[in-house]
Design an enzyme around this catalytic site. Structure first.
Site, PDB file in Angstrom:
ATOM      1  N   ASP A  22       0.839  -1.196   0.000  1.00  0.00           N
ATOM      2  CA  ASP A  22       0.000   0.000   0.000  1.00  0.00           C
ATOM      3  C   ASP A  22       0.881   1.255   0.000  1.00  0.00           C
ATOM      4  OD1 ASP A  22      -2.399   1.425   0.163  1.00  0.00           O
ATOM      5  OD2 ASP A  22      -2.393   1.412   2.362  1.00  0.00           O
ATOM      6  N   HIS A  23       0.665   2.133  -0.958  1.00  0.00           N
ATOM      7  CA  HIS A  23       1.424   3.398  -1.068  1.00  0.00           C
ATOM      8  C   HIS A  23       2.938   3.184  -1.033  1.00  0.00           C
ATOM      9  CE1 HIS A  23      -2.106   5.998  -0.914  1.00  0.00           C
ATOM     10  NE2 HIS A  23      -2.575   5.198   0.031  1.00  0.00           N
TER      11      HIS A  23
ATOM     12  N   ASP B 117       3.248   4.941  -5.261  1.00  0.00           N
ATOM     13  CA  ASP B 117       2.524   6.199  -5.093  1.00  0.00           C
ATOM     14  C   ASP B 117       3.473   7.362  -5.377  1.00  0.00           C
ATOM     15  OD1 ASP B 117       1.279   8.483  -4.275  1.00  0.00           O
ATOM     16  OD2 ASP B 117       0.845   7.810  -2.231  1.00  0.00           O
TER      17      ASP B 117
ATOM     18  N   GLU C 154      -0.925   5.881  -8.541  1.00  0.00           N
ATOM     19  CA  GLU C 154      -1.853   6.920  -8.052  1.00  0.00           C
ATOM     20  C   GLU C 154      -1.748   8.156  -8.917  1.00  0.00           C
ATOM     21  OE1 GLU C 154      -2.124   7.456  -3.809  1.00  0.00           O
ATOM     22  OE2 GLU C 154      -2.604   9.588  -3.989  1.00  0.00           O
TER      23      GLU C 154
ATOM     24  N   GLY D 158      -7.798   8.712   6.322  1.00  0.00           N
ATOM     25  CA  GLY D 158      -7.676   8.838   7.781  1.00  0.00           C
ATOM     26  C   GLY D 158      -8.823   9.518   8.496  1.00  0.00           C
TER      27      GLY D 158
ATOM     28  N   HIS E 263      -9.309   4.954  -2.590  1.00  0.00           N
ATOM     29  CA  HIS E 263      -8.579   5.008  -1.310  1.00  0.00           C
ATOM     30  C   HIS E 263      -9.388   5.825  -0.309  1.00  0.00           C
ATOM     31  CE1 HIS E 263      -4.324   3.618  -2.218  1.00  0.00           C
ATOM     32  NE2 HIS E 263      -4.996   3.398  -3.343  1.00  0.00           N
TER      33      HIS E 263
ATOM     34  N   ASN F 294     -10.106   0.560  -0.600  1.00  0.00           N
ATOM     35  CA  ASN F 294      -9.157   0.471   0.519  1.00  0.00           C
ATOM     36  C   ASN F 294      -9.754   0.983   1.829  1.00  0.00           C
ATOM     37  OD1 ASN F 294      -7.444  -0.089  -1.589  1.00  0.00           O
ATOM     38  ND2 ASN F 294      -5.918   1.454  -1.054  1.00  0.00           N
TER      39      ASN F 294
HETATM   40  P1  13P Z   1      -8.526   5.021   5.255  1.00  0.00           P
HETATM   41  O1  13P Z   1      -7.557   4.797   6.369  1.00  0.00           O
HETATM   42  O2  13P Z   1      -8.995   6.441   5.212  1.00  0.00           O
HETATM   43  O3  13P Z   1      -9.630   4.032   5.246  1.00  0.00           O
HETATM   44  O4  13P Z   1      -7.716   4.820   3.881  1.00  0.00           O
HETATM   45  C1  13P Z   1      -7.204   3.567   3.565  1.00  0.00           C
HETATM   46  C2  13P Z   1      -6.330   3.628   2.375  1.00  0.00           C
HETATM   47  O5  13P Z   1      -6.575   4.348   1.436  1.00  0.00           O
HETATM   48  C3  13P Z   1      -5.149   2.780   2.358  1.00  0.00           C
HETATM   49  O6  13P Z   1      -4.413   2.968   1.189  1.00  0.00           O
HETATM   50  O1  G3H Z   2      -3.137   4.881   3.294  1.00  0.00           O
HETATM   51  C1  G3H Z   2      -2.696   4.347   4.291  1.00  0.00           C
HETATM   52  C2  G3H Z   2      -3.533   4.029   5.443  1.00  0.00           C
HETATM   53  O2  G3H Z   2      -4.375   5.105   5.726  1.00  0.00           O
HETATM   54  C3  G3H Z   2      -2.775   3.590   6.659  1.00  0.00           C
HETATM   55  O3  G3H Z   2      -1.524   4.179   6.740  1.00  0.00           O
HETATM   56  O4  G3H Z   2      -0.724   2.407   8.322  1.00  0.00           O
HETATM   57  O5  G3H Z   2       0.869   4.045   7.319  1.00  0.00           O
HETATM   58  O6  G3H Z   2      -0.816   4.774   9.041  1.00  0.00           O
HETATM   59  P1  G3H Z   2      -0.497   3.835   7.929  1.00  0.00           P
HETATM   60 ZN    ZN Z   3      -4.543   4.998   0.470  1.00  0.00          ZN
END
Ligand code: 13P
Ligand code: G3H
Ligand code: ZN
Length: 334
Positions: free
Chosen positions: A82-83, A104, A134, A197, A224, A262
């Site tokens: 992810d990212h 990303d 992205e 978030g 996302h 996501n």
């Molecule tokens: P949220 O934490 O806002 O649900 O977003 C998740 C996300 O996009 C992970 O890539």
């Molecule tokens: O997009 C990512 C998620 O919101 C969670 O990110 O686990 O790095 O805080 P994180």
């Molecule tokens: Zn995300």
């Protein structure tokens, strides 16, 4: 069964008009909660490992957890980055066995984003692993800290100046078409109004923008920041949020061709809520399992809710695949 690539399951979701849940996991309980629910609901599922999760659990440990739990399931499970921050991290994930990557480059100039994404797709495609990229920028709520009113409680749409900024970051349809053609990415995370978030689902999506990007690109679209997006029109009404003509909810986005969704924050909050309830009920408890399990149960119920909302229930029914393990055998309660 062994981990599967996201390529085929996202293509199938796109052609059949449903979305696959991509749930972030940071611990063993979270991995089990997601895969157990996928198994119970016979849904294909994507477990994704964020930058925070890599720092917290370590890449090798996170990979091992997901691989082990996936082996016990008969539904398709994908391990997705992810990212991803750069080329090197994507290559490391390929090496340890991720079956889906993401780069990303949304914080970099467009041409740099195209260049790095193209390098990653070239190397990943050599071993049949797909790459998500992205375009536009899907911001984080923390980016707006100084613009939010003191004590902002997420109970209404974002303030107008914040919303204006979110809209300015949205992906451009023509740019998206060129980006996909040049990079050969397999799926596209599109900025269409969501914000990472958020603690409550109050954000609408720009469905018109989503439509015009999807039509031009022809590959699976990824949403996302789903924790902050209004799930259904009934929920919008319940929250007193009026949707404009071009706006919609997660349910609308699925109808308009979103193929991967996501969710991270909402699951993390449910896990904490379960733990807090357990601590309130049994302040003297000495067995940590009795405190963590209620957290895991709430995560499972939330994952189940999303799977039904996304329309992917029953879509992972094993086509002649059997691990010889029954659904109840992958549960480790008590
Ligand atoms: P949220 O934490 O806002 O649900 O977003 C998740 C996300 O996009 C992970 O890539
Ligand atoms: O997009 C990512 C998620 O919101 C969670 O990110 O686990 O790095 O805080 P994180
Ligand atoms: Zn995300």
């Amino acid at each position: 069964m062994p981990l599967v690539s996201s390529k085929e399951i996202l293509q199938k979701a796109m052609s059949e008009g449903y979305a696959i849940g991509a749930f972030n996991a940071n611990s063993g309980e979270m991995v089990q909660a997601v895969v157990e629910t996928a198994q119970e609901e016979q849904a294909p599922v994507i477990l994704q490992i964020s930058q925070g999760a890599i720092k917290y659990a370590g890449l090798e440990f996170a990979t091992a957890m997901v691989k082990t739990v996936a082996e016990l399931a008969t539904v398709p499970v994908v391990l997705h980055l992810d990212h991803g921050t750069d080329f090197d991290q994507n290559v490391k994930c390929l090496r340890v066995g991720f079956t889906s990557l993401m780069y990303d480059g949304s914080a970099t100039p467009l041409e740099d984003n195209i260049r790095v994404t193209s390098k990653i797709t070239e190397i990943a495609h050599a071993v049949d692993i797909p790459v998500e990229s992205e375009l536009g920028k899907i911001p984080k709520i923390e980016d707006y800290q100084s613009m939010l009113p003191a004590g902002y409680d997420y109970s209404s749409k974002l303030p107008a100046d914040v919303q204006e900024n979110v809209e300015n970051l949205m992906a451009d349809p023509e740019q998206a078409e060129r980006f996909v053609e040049k990079t050969q990415c397999d799926s596209l995370a599109v900025a269409v109004g969501s914000v990472h978030g958020m603690k409550r689902a109050v954000q609408p999506l720009n469905i018109e923008r989503l439509d015009s990007i999807r039509r031009r690109c022809g590959i699976p679209m990824v949403l996302h920041g789903a924790s902050g997006v209004i799930c259904t029109r009934d929920q919008a009404e319940e929250f007193g949020i009026k949707l404009n003509a071009h706006e919609g909810t997660i349910e609308d986005a699925v109808k308009h061709g979103i193929s991967k969704i996501n969710v991270a924050t909402e699951l993390s909050m449910e896990f904490i809520r379960g733990i807090k309830n357990a601590l309130d009920e049994k302040p003297g408890e000495k067995d940590m399992r009795k405190i963590l399990l209620p957290g895991k149960q709430l995560v499972k119920e939330k994952v189940r809710y999303y799977m039904h909302l996304f329309g992917c229930v029953g879509k992972g029914a094993a086509a002649g695949v059997s691990s010889g393990i029954t659904s109840s055998e992958i549960k480790y309660h008590e």
